[in-house]
Design a protein around this motif. Sequence first.
Motif, PDB file in Angstrom:
ATOM      1  N   HIS A  59       0.841  -1.195   0.000  1.00 48.48           N
ATOM      2  CA  HIS A  59       0.000   0.000   0.000  1.00 48.48           C
ATOM      3  C   HIS A  59       0.877   1.245   0.000  1.00 48.48           C
ATOM      4  O   HIS A  59       1.693   1.424   0.909  1.00 48.48           O
ATOM      5  N   LEU A  86       7.008  -9.591 -10.472  1.00 49.69           N
ATOM      6  CA  LEU A  86       6.806  -8.314 -11.146  1.00 49.69           C
ATOM      7  C   LEU A  86       7.652  -8.321 -12.413  1.00 49.69           C
ATOM      8  O   LEU A  86       8.871  -8.388 -12.352  1.00 49.69           O
ATOM      9  N   LEU A  90       6.364  -1.033 -11.593  1.00 48.32           N
ATOM     10  CA  LEU A  90       4.954  -0.665 -11.492  1.00 48.32           C
ATOM     11  C   LEU A  90       4.814   0.550 -10.582  1.00 48.32           C
ATOM     12  O   LEU A  90       5.219   0.494  -9.418  1.00 48.32           O
ATOM     13  N   LEU A  92       2.842   3.060  -8.236  1.00 50.89           N
ATOM     14  CA  LEU A  92       1.661   3.122  -7.390  1.00 50.89           C
ATOM     15  C   LEU A  92       1.390   4.581  -7.065  1.00 50.89           C
ATOM     16  O   LEU A  92       2.228   5.257  -6.457  1.00 50.89           O
ATOM     17  N   GLN A  96      -2.693   4.057  -3.683  1.00 56.31           N
ATOM     18  CA  GLN A  96      -2.938   2.879  -4.519  1.00 56.31           C
ATOM     19  C   GLN A  96      -2.254   1.668  -3.896  1.00 56.31           C
ATOM     20  O   GLN A  96      -1.255   1.793  -3.198  1.00 56.31           O
ATOM     21  N   SER A  97      -2.789   0.475  -4.179  1.00 49.69           N
ATOM     22  CA  SER A  97      -2.240  -0.769  -3.657  1.00 49.69           C
ATOM     23  C   SER A  97      -2.026  -1.772  -4.779  1.00 49.69           C
ATOM     24  O   SER A  97      -2.644  -1.687  -5.834  1.00 49.69           O
ATOM     25  N   LYS A  98      -1.160  -2.724  -4.509  1.00 47.77           N
ATOM     26  CA  LYS A  98      -0.911  -3.840  -5.432  1.00 47.77           C
ATOM     27  C   LYS A  98      -0.935  -5.121  -4.605  1.00 47.77           C
ATOM     28  O   LYS A  98      -0.363  -5.173  -3.509  1.00 47.77           O
ATOM     29  N   THR A  99      -1.606  -6.142  -5.109  1.00 48.46           N
ATOM     30  CA  THR A  99      -1.632  -7.435  -4.429  1.00 48.46           C
ATOM     31  C   THR A  99      -1.141  -8.525  -5.364  1.00 48.46           C
ATOM     32  O   THR A  99      -1.292  -8.423  -6.585  1.00 48.46           O
ATOM     33  N   VAL A 100      -0.557  -9.548  -4.763  1.00 46.69           N
ATOM     34  CA  VAL A 100      -0.081 -10.718  -5.495  1.00 46.69           C
ATOM     35  C   VAL A 100      -0.464 -11.945  -4.676  1.00 46.69           C
ATOM     36  O   VAL A 100      -0.261 -11.973  -3.455  1.00 46.69           O
ATOM     37  N   TRP A 119      11.258  -0.884  -3.672  1.00 47.39           N
ATOM     38  CA  TRP A 119      10.571   0.266  -4.260  1.00 47.39           C
ATOM     39  C   TRP A 119      11.501   1.465  -4.286  1.00 47.39           C
ATOM     40  O   TRP A 119      12.484   1.527  -3.562  1.00 47.39           O
TER      41      TRP A 119
END
Length: 158
Positions: A59, A86, A90, A92, A96-100, A119
């Motif tokens: 997040h 990845l 990417l 964010l 914004q969030s990213k899930t895997v 990051w």
Amino acid sequence: MHFRLPVLYLALSFLLAPSGQAQDMSEKVLGESIYVPAYSRIFSYPQRSDLLAATLAVHNVDPETPITLTRVDYHGEDGKVLRTLLETPLELAPFQSKTVLIPINDTSGGVGSNFLVVWSSEAPALSPIAEAIMTSGSGGPGPSFTTRGRVIERQHAE
């Protein structure tokens, strides 16, 4: 009231880094590497284990600055990279969030699997929240829990 000391100690333990120094949650940095523990199974008896799905969630908590995920790897309990999650960097946006997902039938990571999240940002940014959510996924009662990532490398703004 004798309960205040344990409550105070518990509250302070969340604010202290493993080295015993206070973490500044408002410090802005240019990038980090974050280790996130994960588990594809847990044991309840020596010969009995429950399979778990693991979802990594990252997040961006900075309200103004985008961050770029440059690397997300899944490691097995032996420390070896099992897969890169990845393909390309990417970005964010703020909040914004990213899930895997590592599915419940993927036991390749073993009990002590983990994620490595790297990051960066062009401008100093707040550290994202990186955590893993483990669940039995069976639809009925079963183990579910989260683990929070730990920063293992940091790029300070100069």
